[in-house]
Design a protein around this motif. Sequence first.
Motif, PDB file in Angstrom:
ATOM      1  N   GLU A   1      -6.180   0.236  12.472  1.00 22.51           N
ATOM      2  CA  GLU A   1      -5.554   1.269  11.658  1.00 22.51           C
ATOM      3  C   GLU A   1      -6.367   2.562  11.684  1.00 22.51           C
ATOM      4  O   GLU A   1      -7.523   2.582  12.120  1.00 22.51           O
ATOM      5  CB  GLU A   1      -5.365   0.766  10.228  1.00 22.51           C
ATOM      6  CG  GLU A   1      -4.470  -0.469  10.140  1.00 22.51           C
ATOM      7  CD  GLU A   1      -4.216  -0.908   8.707  1.00 22.51           C
ATOM      8  OE1 GLU A   1      -4.312  -0.053   7.785  1.00 22.51           O
ATOM      9  OE2 GLU A   1      -3.922  -2.095   8.487  1.00 22.51           O
TER      10      GLU A   1
ATOM     11  N   HIS B   1      -5.592   7.096   4.105  1.00 25.51           N
ATOM     12  CA  HIS B   1      -5.482   5.901   4.933  1.00 25.51           C
ATOM     13  C   HIS B   1      -5.962   4.672   4.166  1.00 25.51           C
ATOM     14  O   HIS B   1      -6.840   4.755   3.307  1.00 25.51           O
ATOM     15  CB  HIS B   1      -6.319   6.059   6.206  1.00 25.51           C
ATOM     16  CG  HIS B   1      -5.884   7.186   7.089  1.00 25.51           C
ATOM     17  ND1 HIS B   1      -4.602   7.291   7.570  1.00 25.51           N
ATOM     18  CD2 HIS B   1      -6.568   8.255   7.584  1.00 25.51           C
ATOM     19  CE1 HIS B   1      -4.510   8.377   8.322  1.00 25.51           C
ATOM     20  NE2 HIS B   1      -5.686   8.981   8.346  1.00 25.51           N
ATOM     21  N   ARG B   2      -5.396   3.539   4.514  1.00 28.53           N
ATOM     22  CA  ARG B   2      -5.758   2.286   3.846  1.00 28.53           C
ATOM     23  C   ARG B   2      -7.248   1.977   3.981  1.00 28.53           C
ATOM     24  O   ARG B   2      -7.904   1.598   3.006  1.00 28.53           O
ATOM     25  CB  ARG B   2      -4.929   1.147   4.437  1.00 28.53           C
ATOM     26  CG  ARG B   2      -5.254  -0.240   3.881  1.00 28.53           C
ATOM     27  CD  ARG B   2      -4.562  -1.310   4.687  1.00 28.53           C
ATOM     28  NE  ARG B   2      -4.926  -2.637   4.267  1.00 28.53           N
ATOM     29  CZ  ARG B   2      -5.018  -3.675   5.080  1.00 28.53           C
ATOM     30  NH1 ARG B   2      -4.764  -3.519   6.375  1.00 28.53           N
ATOM     31  NH2 ARG B   2      -5.350  -4.859   4.637  1.00 28.53           N
TER      32      ARG B   2
ATOM     33  N   TYR C   1       0.852  -1.185   0.000  1.00 29.14           N
ATOM     34  CA  TYR C   1       0.000   0.000   0.000  1.00 29.14           C
ATOM     35  C   TYR C   1       0.892   1.241   0.000  1.00 29.14           C
ATOM     36  O   TYR C   1       1.344   1.712   1.044  1.00 29.14           O
ATOM     37  CB  TYR C   1      -0.940   0.018   1.208  1.00 29.14           C
ATOM     38  CG  TYR C   1      -1.933   1.165   1.129  1.00 29.14           C
ATOM     39  CD1 TYR C   1      -2.944   1.147   0.170  1.00 29.14           C
ATOM     40  CD2 TYR C   1      -1.834   2.262   1.970  1.00 29.14           C
ATOM     41  CE1 TYR C   1      -3.839   2.202   0.062  1.00 29.14           C
ATOM     42  CE2 TYR C   1      -2.721   3.314   1.875  1.00 29.14           C
ATOM     43  CZ  TYR C   1      -3.720   3.280   0.914  1.00 29.14           C
ATOM     44  OH  TYR C   1      -4.603   4.332   0.804  1.00 29.14           O
ATOM     45  N   PRO C   2       1.176   1.787  -1.183  1.00 28.58           N
ATOM     46  CA  PRO C   2       2.153   2.884  -1.300  1.00 28.58           C
ATOM     47  C   PRO C   2       1.592   4.283  -1.053  1.00 28.58           C
ATOM     48  O   PRO C   2       2.359   5.248  -1.026  1.00 28.58           O
ATOM     49  CB  PRO C   2       2.622   2.742  -2.755  1.00 28.58           C
ATOM     50  CG  PRO C   2       1.404   2.227  -3.475  1.00 28.58           C
ATOM     51  CD  PRO C   2       0.702   1.319  -2.495  1.00 28.58           C
ATOM     52  N   LEU C   3       0.277   4.446  -0.921  1.00 23.97           N
ATOM     53  CA  LEU C   3      -0.321   5.771  -0.808  1.00 23.97           C
ATOM     54  C   LEU C   3      -0.158   6.332   0.605  1.00 23.97           C
ATOM     55  O   LEU C   3      -0.552   5.698   1.578  1.00 23.97           O
ATOM     56  CB  LEU C   3      -1.809   5.713  -1.173  1.00 23.97           C
ATOM     57  CG  LEU C   3      -2.149   5.197  -2.575  1.00 23.97           C
ATOM     58  CD1 LEU C   3      -3.658   5.155  -2.769  1.00 23.97           C
ATOM     59  CD2 LEU C   3      -1.499   6.070  -3.637  1.00 23.97           C
ATOM     60  N   GLU C   4       0.407   7.515   0.691  1.00 29.38           N
ATOM     61  CA  GLU C   4       0.576   8.167   1.989  1.00 29.38           C
ATOM     62  C   GLU C   4      -0.493   9.235   2.230  1.00 29.38           C
ATOM     63  O   GLU C   4      -0.695   9.677   3.362  1.00 29.38           O
ATOM     64  CB  GLU C   4       1.966   8.806   2.085  1.00 29.38           C
ATOM     65  CG  GLU C   4       3.105   7.782   2.028  1.00 29.38           C
ATOM     66  CD  GLU C   4       4.469   8.426   2.166  1.00 29.38           C
ATOM     67  OE1 GLU C   4       4.519   9.676   2.287  1.00 29.38           O
ATOM     68  OE2 GLU C   4       5.477   7.706   2.145  1.00 29.38           O
ATOM     69  N   SER C   5      -1.173   9.638   1.162  1.00 28.74           N
ATOM     70  CA  SER C   5      -2.136  10.740   1.268  1.00 28.74           C
ATOM     71  C   SER C   5      -3.515  10.289   1.745  1.00 28.74           C
ATOM     72  O   SER C   5      -4.363  11.131   2.055  1.00 28.74           O
ATOM     73  CB  SER C   5      -2.275  11.442  -0.090  1.00 28.74           C
ATOM     74  OG  SER C   5      -2.684  10.516  -1.092  1.00 28.74           O
TER      75      SER C   5
END
Length: 271
Positions: free
Chosen positions: A98, A42-43, A36-40
Amino acid sequence: MKRYIREFWLFGLRQAYACIFGGFLLGVMIVTNYWYPLESIHRYDFIFLAAIAFQVFLLATKLETFRESIVIVVFHVVATVMEIFKTSDAIGSWSYPEEYFFGIGNVPLFTGFMYSAVGSYIARVWRIFEFEYSHYPSKLLTVVLVVFIYVNFFTHHYIWDFRWALLAGTALMFYRTNIYFKVVEKHRSMPLLLGWLLVALFIWFAENIATFANIWIYPNQSHEWQMVSLAKLSSWYLLMLLSFVLVSLINNVKIRSETAGAPSTESRSPA
């Protein structure tokens, strides 16, 4: 033999097609657990938005009917209410470890879609296999049963757990009921109680995958993942029954009868 193999193969394919929403949701959970590469975002929020986008896709491509989408919405509301209660600080039946933005209390909003996937499957499989029934009880009795089931999910934290009495009532109400499903040309049949058990077992397997993927965790999984107890099957069986009856309220229940040796059907229109 070839005919039976072909029929079994088609049965599996159509079951997979009926599970398309649940399969997509579970697939997103597994993939994002490992990558899960997205930082902008939340999962959990990504899963929520992905579920909405996939629902729009299913409707736009007519892979899902408008009636089936109503089932999704109803289940999302019913499930979210239960989730808010179950994950409250006072109850703590399970938790979501999370962070998230789209949520209510301790509940990320994507969770309603997990229950909706069950309702979506039942609505789709009902249509695909052209379900018919024998000795199906009145809709009023089934609604009364599932109301007690839903209430028991809340009240068993404060008073005696009536689940075994409810399971006994379910067996008494449906022990004569057979479900007929068409794969190719001929309707096959099985006891409806057995069919529900098979679906509940499948959901239990999916639950193990979801908890392993850190979607939610039970208190005994907080330090190290372990398999979900088979005792949870009773909860999934009752919840799946609730889903089935809710779907029956928007579908015609085709009652199969025998007249002069030939099967015929009558429909019980949605209440």
